[in-house]
Scaffold this motif. Structure first.
Motif, PDB file in Angstrom:
ATOM      1  N   ARG A 158     115.623  54.512  41.922  1.00 57.49           N
ATOM      2  CA  ARG A 158     114.387  55.289  41.666  1.00 57.49           C
ATOM      3  C   ARG A 158     113.508  54.621  40.741  1.00 57.49           C
ATOM      4  O   ARG A 158     112.304  55.387  40.872  1.00 57.49           O
ATOM      5  N   GLU A 159     113.751  53.693  40.021  1.00 59.40           N
ATOM      6  CA  GLU A 159     112.643  53.128  39.199  1.00 59.40           C
ATOM      7  C   GLU A 159     111.824  52.165  39.887  1.00 59.40           C
ATOM      8  O   GLU A 159     112.169  51.445  40.888  1.00 59.40           O
ATOM      9  N   TRP A 160     110.628  51.907  39.370  1.00 56.68           N
ATOM     10  CA  TRP A 160     109.683  51.126  40.249  1.00 56.68           C
ATOM     11  C   TRP A 160     109.810  49.550  40.289  1.00 56.68           C
ATOM     12  O   TRP A 160     109.621  48.958  41.261  1.00 56.68           O
ATOM     13  N   ASP A 161     110.778  49.156  39.352  1.00 56.00           N
ATOM     14  CA  ASP A 161     111.027  47.726  39.481  1.00 56.00           C
ATOM     15  C   ASP A 161     112.206  47.425  40.247  1.00 56.00           C
ATOM     16  O   ASP A 161     112.813  46.223  40.164  1.00 56.00           O
ATOM     17  N   ARG A 162     112.921  48.360  40.786  1.00 56.02           N
ATOM     18  CA  ARG A 162     114.039  48.261  41.615  1.00 56.02           C
ATOM     19  C   ARG A 162     115.134  47.482  40.917  1.00 56.02           C
ATOM     20  O   ARG A 162     115.592  46.542  41.419  1.00 56.02           O
ATOM     21  N   ASP A 163     115.519  47.882  39.595  1.00 51.90           N
ATOM     22  CA  ASP A 163     116.407  47.102  38.945  1.00 51.90           C
ATOM     23  C   ASP A 163     117.357  47.964  37.804  1.00 51.90           C
ATOM     24  O   ASP A 163     117.000  49.206  37.860  1.00 51.90           O
ATOM     25  N   LEU A 164     118.214  47.458  37.338  1.00 52.18           N
ATOM     26  CA  LEU A 164     119.230  48.228  36.493  1.00 52.18           C
ATOM     27  C   LEU A 164     118.504  47.831  35.089  1.00 52.18           C
ATOM     28  O   LEU A 164     117.851  47.043  34.583  1.00 52.18           O
ATOM     29  N   HIS A 165     118.913  48.955  34.194  1.00 51.06           N
ATOM     30  CA  HIS A 165     118.233  48.980  32.835  1.00 51.06           C
ATOM     31  C   HIS A 165     119.499  49.415  31.934  1.00 51.06           C
ATOM     32  O   HIS A 165     120.740  50.321  32.355  1.00 51.06           O
ATOM     33  N   SER A 211     119.858  55.170  40.279  1.00 50.91           N
ATOM     34  CA  SER A 211     120.185  54.269  41.245  1.00 50.91           C
ATOM     35  C   SER A 211     121.214  54.856  42.177  1.00 50.91           C
ATOM     36  O   SER A 211     122.152  55.516  41.655  1.00 50.91           O
ATOM     37  N   GLU A 212     121.244  54.552  43.375  1.00 52.79           N
ATOM     38  CA  GLU A 212     122.292  54.905  44.338  1.00 52.79           C
ATOM     39  C   GLU A 212     122.817  53.862  44.988  1.00 52.79           C
ATOM     40  O   GLU A 212     122.208  52.913  45.755  1.00 52.79           O
ATOM     41  N   ALA A 213     124.289  53.720  45.052  1.00 49.94           N
ATOM     42  CA  ALA A 213     125.051  52.967  45.706  1.00 49.94           C
ATOM     43  C   ALA A 213     125.341  53.110  47.221  1.00 49.94           C
ATOM     44  O   ALA A 213     126.105  54.308  47.169  1.00 49.94           O
ATOM     45  N   PHE A 214     125.363  52.413  48.167  1.00 52.73           N
ATOM     46  CA  PHE A 214     126.023  52.467  49.553  1.00 52.73           C
ATOM     47  C   PHE A 214     127.098  51.318  49.780  1.00 52.73           C
ATOM     48  O   PHE A 214     127.015  50.420  48.871  1.00 52.73           O
ATOM     49  N   ALA A 215     127.655  51.380  50.923  1.00 53.55           N
ATOM     50  CA  ALA A 215     128.457  50.341  51.222  1.00 53.55           C
ATOM     51  C   ALA A 215     127.752  49.143  51.495  1.00 53.55           C
ATOM     52  O   ALA A 215     128.273  47.989  51.303  1.00 53.55           O
ATOM     53  N   ASP A 216     126.408  49.269  51.925  1.00 56.52           N
ATOM     54  CA  ASP A 216     125.899  47.859  52.539  1.00 56.52           C
ATOM     55  C   ASP A 216     124.484  47.639  51.677  1.00 56.52           C
ATOM     56  O   ASP A 216     123.856  46.839  52.112  1.00 56.52           O
ATOM     57  N   HIS A 217     124.043  48.657  50.975  1.00 61.48           N
ATOM     58  CA  HIS A 217     122.833  48.213  50.238  1.00 61.48           C
ATOM     59  C   HIS A 217     122.677  49.371  48.621  1.00 61.48           C
ATOM     60  O   HIS A 217     123.532  50.354  48.763  1.00 61.48           O
TER      61      HIS A 217
END
Length: 308
Positions: A257-264, A247-253
């Motif tokens: 990469r993963e289909w479930d849009r979540d952390l693992h 995943s990638e972090a920005f200042a506002d969002h």
């Protein structure tokens, strides 16, 4: 009679230990309340983290005092830097490092003999790893914020940006941050010959060794793009592993990469040394954003190198 007395003394010690540990946890809860208006979830162990284990009774008072002080300091730092919640404490590093292999679908020909390419570390602990790329923004507030919050992170540097201020990253290294290879000029490596790729990678190895005293073993190709020549060249320069990101972090969002849009568990998070000139916020804004996501989901940030 002697056995009875020993049992009574043992029971008394156990009760005393329990009272001290309760006091420690109470202090941590109070500190959490100071940091976020009394939310009792602010300071808590990550899911899957081992229960707190007390040392021998004779060392318990000192242990409890140090633990309580550290928790209070972190909670106050979280409040000072505007975090919604106190970051969760990472569990101790694993005694046995997990076996790292290339992620399925990320292989190249001859991958078995080349450095592994991966986006996640195999672990059952609810930990993630923060990595920061390039080196364009050199914000002193980031150094102070991460030190006060005791948040580990790993840097991947490109010389064409870092050379503007090598001293900034020397300060970062002095605070325990590992400085790794992101090539000399951040070029699209698959478009280059093997020899040119090797100059980009080995040249950055030389630069990091010259300015920071150590040749890194971690390498991240620009844009996450690579081919067989990239990994061959990296290996020849002393690279042992190629961490990408989940995943990638920005200042506002956040972007996923993963289909479930979540952390693992074990996910690697990418972000960049950027500021208002490039995105909607500062480096501290980005840290507040990523830590809100990480903490809300019950994760702690651990040090990548502890798992490799």
């Amino acid at each position: 009679m002697q056995l009875v007395r020993q049992n009574e003394e043992y029971a008394a010690r156990r009760k005393n230990q329990a009272r001290v540990l309760v006091a420690v946890l109470s202090l941590a809860a109070i500190a959490s309340g100071c940091a976020s208006g009394g939310d009792s979830d602010d300071v808590r162990p990550a899911h899957g983290q081992q229960p707190l284990k007390a040392p021998p009774a004779r060392a318990l008072d000192s242990y409890a005092q140090k633990l309580a002080t550290a928790q209070v300091a972190r909670a106050l730092a979280a409040k000072r830097w505007g975090l919604a919640k106190t970051p969760l404490a990472a569990p101790p590093p694993p005694r046995t490092k997990p076996r790292i292999t290339t992620r399925k679908g990320f292989e190249v020909k001859g991958q078995a003999s080349l450095p592994p390419v991966f986006t996640t570390i195999p672990t059952k602990e609810k930990v993630v790893f923060l990595t920061i790329d390039d080196g364009a923004e050199k914000d002193p507030a980031l150094l102070k914020m991460m030190s006060e919050l005791k948040l580990p992170y790993t840097a991947f540097l490109s010389d064409y940006l870092v050379k503007e201020d090598y001293a900034y990253f020397k300060k970062m290294q002095g605070r325990g941050v590992s400085l790794n290879n992101h090539t000399l000029n951040h070029r699209y490596l698959p478009g280059l010959s093997y020899d040119k790729q090797r100059r980009e990678i080995c040249g950055m190895q030389d630069t990091i060794e010259k300015h920071y005293g150590k040749r890194p073993e971690l390498f991240r190709p620009p844009y996450g793009n690579y081919n067989q020549d990239t990994l061959r060249a990296a290996k020849s320069c002393g690279v042992k592993a190629v961490p990408l990101w989940a995943s990638e972090a920005f200042a506002d969002h956040m972007e996923w990469r993963e289909w479930d849009r979540d952390l693992h568990p074990g996910d690697i998070i990418l972000t960049h040394f950027r500021g208002r000139a490039d995105w909607k916020g500062t480096m501290p804004d980005m840290i507040r954003r990523v830590m809100k996501t990480v903490t809300d989901k019950g994760y702690a940030v651990a040090k990548l190198e502890d798992y490799l």
